[in-house]
Design an enzyme around this catalytic site. Structure first.
Site, PDB file in Angstrom:
ATOM      1  N   ARG A 286      60.039 -56.566 -73.772  1.00 17.04           N
ATOM      2  CA  ARG A 286      60.043 -56.371 -75.214  1.00 17.04           C
ATOM      3  C   ARG A 286      61.346 -56.904 -75.793  1.00 17.04           C
ATOM      4  NH1 ARG A 286      58.010 -51.736 -76.241  1.00 17.04           N
ATOM      5  NH2 ARG A 286      58.897 -51.327 -78.262  1.00 17.04           N
TER       6      ARG A 286
ATOM      7  N   LYS B 127      58.838 -47.822 -84.079  1.00 14.47           N
ATOM      8  CA  LYS B 127      58.260 -47.429 -85.357  1.00 14.47           C
ATOM      9  C   LYS B 127      58.590 -45.979 -85.682  1.00 14.47           C
ATOM     10  CE  LYS B 127      54.266 -49.272 -84.202  1.00 14.47           C
ATOM     11  NZ  LYS B 127      52.858 -49.654 -84.148  1.00 14.47           N
TER      12      LYS B 127
ATOM     13  N   GLU C  43      49.012 -50.711 -83.352  1.00 11.84           N
ATOM     14  CA  GLU C  43      48.514 -49.422 -83.801  1.00 11.84           C
ATOM     15  C   GLU C  43      48.927 -49.298 -85.271  1.00 11.84           C
ATOM     16  OE1 GLU C  43      49.870 -46.030 -81.550  1.00 11.84           O
ATOM     17  OE2 GLU C  43      48.845 -44.650 -82.908  1.00 11.84           O
TER      18      GLU C  43
HETATM   19  P1  ATP Z   1      56.885 -49.208 -81.250  1.00 18.85           P
HETATM   20  O1  ATP Z   1      57.463 -48.788 -79.945  1.00 18.85           O
HETATM   21  O2  ATP Z   1      57.813 -49.940 -82.128  1.00 18.85           O
HETATM   22  O3  ATP Z   1      56.190 -48.094 -81.966  1.00 18.85           O
HETATM   23  P2  ATP Z   1      54.421 -50.035 -80.185  1.00 18.85           P
HETATM   24  O4  ATP Z   1      54.415 -50.732 -78.885  1.00 18.85           O
HETATM   25  O5  ATP Z   1      54.001 -48.635 -80.203  1.00 18.85           O
HETATM   26  O6  ATP Z   1      55.813 -50.288 -80.865  1.00 18.85           O
HETATM   27  P3  ATP Z   1      52.102 -51.297 -81.172  1.00 18.85           P
HETATM   28  O7  ATP Z   1      51.589 -51.285 -82.540  1.00 18.85           O
HETATM   29  O8  ATP Z   1      51.370 -50.560 -80.138  1.00 18.85           O
HETATM   30  O9  ATP Z   1      53.581 -50.784 -81.267  1.00 18.85           O
HETATM   31  O10 ATP Z   1      52.399 -52.788 -80.703  1.00 18.85           O
HETATM   32  C1  ATP Z   1      51.520 -53.863 -80.871  1.00 18.85           C
HETATM   33  C2  ATP Z   1      51.924 -54.942 -79.908  1.00 18.85           C
HETATM   34  O11 ATP Z   1      53.261 -55.354 -80.136  1.00 18.85           O
HETATM   35  C3  ATP Z   1      51.847 -54.445 -78.481  1.00 18.85           C
HETATM   36  O12 ATP Z   1      51.207 -55.416 -77.694  1.00 18.85           O
HETATM   37  C4  ATP Z   1      53.285 -54.271 -78.094  1.00 18.85           C
HETATM   38  O13 ATP Z   1      53.476 -54.511 -76.733  1.00 18.85           O
HETATM   39  C5  ATP Z   1      54.006 -55.320 -78.945  1.00 18.85           C
HETATM   40  N1  ATP Z   1      55.376 -54.910 -79.203  1.00 18.85           N
HETATM   41  C6  ATP Z   1      55.802 -53.762 -79.777  1.00 18.85           C
HETATM   42  N2  ATP Z   1      57.147 -53.713 -79.806  1.00 18.85           N
HETATM   43  C7  ATP Z   1      57.582 -54.870 -79.252  1.00 18.85           C
HETATM   44  C8  ATP Z   1      58.883 -55.427 -78.989  1.00 18.85           C
HETATM   45  N3  ATP Z   1      60.009 -54.784 -79.311  1.00 18.85           N
HETATM   46  N4  ATP Z   1      58.943 -56.644 -78.393  1.00 18.85           N
HETATM   47  C9  ATP Z   1      57.830 -57.307 -78.081  1.00 18.85           C
HETATM   48  N5  ATP Z   1      56.583 -56.849 -78.296  1.00 18.85           N
HETATM   49  C10 ATP Z   1      56.453 -55.647 -78.872  1.00 18.85           C
HETATM   50 MG    MG Z   2      51.914 -48.689 -78.872  1.00 19.13          MG
END
Ligand code: ATP
Ligand code: MG
Length: 551
Positions: free
Chosen positions: A258, A268, A34
């Site tokens: 994760r 984020k 995102e």
């Molecule tokens: P955050 O919680 O940091 O905001 P998010 O999951 O909202 O992360 P996205 O931009 O939606 O962020 O993530 C893009 C991809 O990265 C998704 O497939 C998500 O599962 C993966 N991802 C995000 N954080 C992690 C992590 N700590 N470890 C592994 N994969 C991750």
């Molecule tokens: Mg997300």
């Protein structure tokens, strides 16, 4: 990493799918960020996994921006994400945006409405939450759930046309209000939000929810393996329900743990708080766990990929020691960094038997780990040098193989010197160490026959450049700040950045951006992006050895 390792569980699934001929042997993954912040090391794990699978099995990976929330998203983030993925060493097959599917998604939604599988609900969020029940009590249907298909079609079209204000209505899937899975209790599909979108502008005032965008985007792109993190396990039945009811491409969702890393936070939202509240310089502050921060700090793409390889792909949440990440960059830089000399806490060393005003040019190879040394550089030498304060002791203990009156050391790339005396200032601080040198002991041509145990680094006063050096420590004081009660920012380490002025050998004025340098005996450093010809700035990437003592 070239050495063979056991398959992770996702590779096992893929190999099994290949064997059974699923999807005609086609592997297509996607990385779906995102664009609401910069990527962090957790994303790197997902990137390495998704792109790595495609590389290994001759498939493709899409970069898809999951841009369904107009309020938090921005093109600045889109650009940074693309830069970071490329920097990590991956190239996507297609650059795609969920927002490009808004028309298709709307048609999908209308299809469900017409099947009687979705309805417009006028309830407030509080009412919807209350009517959903609890995990132990079923939800209760409200009067909107039994609206006619015709009425739903009309209301949904009116929602799209902008007839209603934000929050007045939502579109919900009609699944099962009694399901033990709360995500199936008539989940929201669309909400009204009169907001400008960074790509679609003002075309839309209704936006799809994650659950009605993600899986559908996967299906539109015919993604074979949709890999996400464990918190989406309870979303999977809904993911499959939509695919089933819409009769679209059957992408399959797989979940892995994760990445969580010690002494930092990885969401984020929290990283954005650190930036907005000025706890760090910006998203690319070298203390941040962001890809851009790690890059600025001096991490290499190879070290991050190696780290992701080593932590593996697990099915259960865990907390990885940041020491492993540091180990990976040390290993890489030990092989690739160019060696230079820098004195971080200087005192003067005066060679009393070396003619004042005379200089000579010595030579040091760039990288002793490589045959041929990758070239080298000139190092000026004179009768006045800077050395580290800690390399001299007034009263040296036994086995101190550096300087103290009567002791001898080798000056790296130069001569053996013997300490004769020292000078103190009025406060009792040592300011100068006086030595004699052995002219026959020159490195590479030593005929002195003298053996010394210690070698120290130095910088010639004539020719020395000053540089600002930034030394970093953990951003947080505790291993898992996210788990602490109260505000995670109370746990910030007030001493995570120390700025000092150092003397460096003149060749470092030509230091290359992005290149790793080992300041001999002091650690690995890289030129900071703020560095100018007038003012050199270096970041310490990591110390030479793990200096972190567990409290
Ligand atoms: P955050 O919680 O940091 O905001 P998010 O999951 O909202 O992360 P996205 O931009 O939606 O962020 O993530 C893009 C991809 O990265 C998704 O497939 C998500 O599962 C993966 N991802 C995000 N954080 C992690 C992590 N700590 N470890 C592994 N994969 C991750
Ligand atoms: Mg997300």
């Amino acid at each position: 990493m070239t050495e063979e390792r056991a398959l992770n569980f996702i590779e096992e699934i893929v190999e099994n799918d290949l064997q059974t001929g699923k999807n005609n042997g086609r592997i297509h993954t996607r990385f779906p960020p995102e664009p609401n912040g910069y990527l962090h090391i957790g994303h790197a794990k997902s990137i390495c996994l998704n792109f790595g699978l495609a590389q290994r099995y001759n498939g493709k990976t899409n970069l898809r921006f999951d841009d369904t929330n107009p309020v938090t998203e921005d093109t600045e983030y889109v650009e940074s994400i693309k830069e970071d993925v490329r920097w990590l060493g991956f190239e996507w097959a297609n650059e795609l945006y969920a927002s490009d599917y808004f028309d298709v998604l709307y048609a999908f939604a209308l299809n469900l409405v017409k099947q009687g599988l979705a309805y417009v609900d006028d309830s407030t969020p509080e009412e919807i939450a209350a009517q959903k029940g609890t995990p132990t009590e079923p939800g209760t249907p409200n009067q909107y759930r039994s609206r006619s298909i015709e009425e739903n079609v009309q209301l949904f079209e009116e929602m799209k046309a902008g007839k209603y204000p934000d929050g007045a209505k939502v579109l919900r899937a009609k699944v099962d209000l009694a399901s033990p899975n709360m995500h199936l209790r008539d989940p929201l599909m669309y909400r009204i939000r009169h907001a400008h979108h960074h790509r679609t502008g003002d075309k839309w005032c209704i936006y799809p929810m994650y659950d009605f965008a993600h899986g559908q985007s996967d299906a539109i792109e015919e993604i074979t393996h949709s890999i996400c993190t464990l918190e989406f396990i309870p979303h999977r039945p809904l993911y499959e329900w939509f695919i089933d009811k819409l009769e679209i491409f059957p992408s399959r969702q797989y979940e892995f743990a994760r990445l969580n890393l010690t002494y930092t936070v990885m969401s984020k939202r929290k990283l954005l708080q650190l930036v907005n509240e000025g706890h760090v310089e910006d998203w690319d502050d070298p203390r941040m766990p962001t890809i851009s921060g790690l890059r600025r700090r001096g991490y290499t793409p190879a070290s991050i990929r190696e780290f992701c390889e080593r932590i593996g792909v697990a099915k259960r949440e865990n907390l990885i020691d940041v020491g492993l990440l540091e180990f990976c960059i040390r290993e890489d830089l030990n092989k690739t960094a160019w060696r230079r000399m820098a004195v971080l806490d200087p005192i003067k060393l005066v060679i009393t038997n070396y003619p004042e005003g005379q200089t000579e040019t010595l030579h040091g190879e760039n990288n002793p780990e490589v045959e041929g040394g990758e070239g080298g550089r000139d190092i000026p030498f004179s009768n006045e040098l800077y050395i580290e304060r800690e390399d001299f002791m007034e009263v040296p203990p036994k086995k101190f193989f550096r300087l103290g009156v009567g002791l001898m050391v080798r000056l790296k790339h130069a001569y053996i010197v013997k300490c004769e005396s020292f000078v103190k200032d009025a406060d009792g601080n040592v300011t100068e160490v006086h030595c004699t040198y052995i002219p026959e002991s020159k490195s590479g041509n030593d005929t002195s026959g003298i053996n010394v145990k210690g070698t120290i680094h130095w910088v010639s006063v004539p020719g020395a450049k000053t540089a600002e050096v930034r030394l970093y420590d953990r951003l947080f004081k505790s291993e898992n700040p996210a788990a602490e009660e109260g505000d995670f920012k109370d746990d910030l380490n007030p001493n995570s950045l120390q700025i000092i002025n150092a003397f460096v050998e003149p060749d470092l004025a030509e230091a290359l951006p992005g290149k790793g340098y080992q300041f001999i005996r002091k650690g690995y450093f890289t030129l900071d992006e703020l560095s100018t010809d007038e003012k050199l700035v270096f970041n310490r990437t990591v110390t030479l050895k793990d200096g972190w003592v567990k409290k």
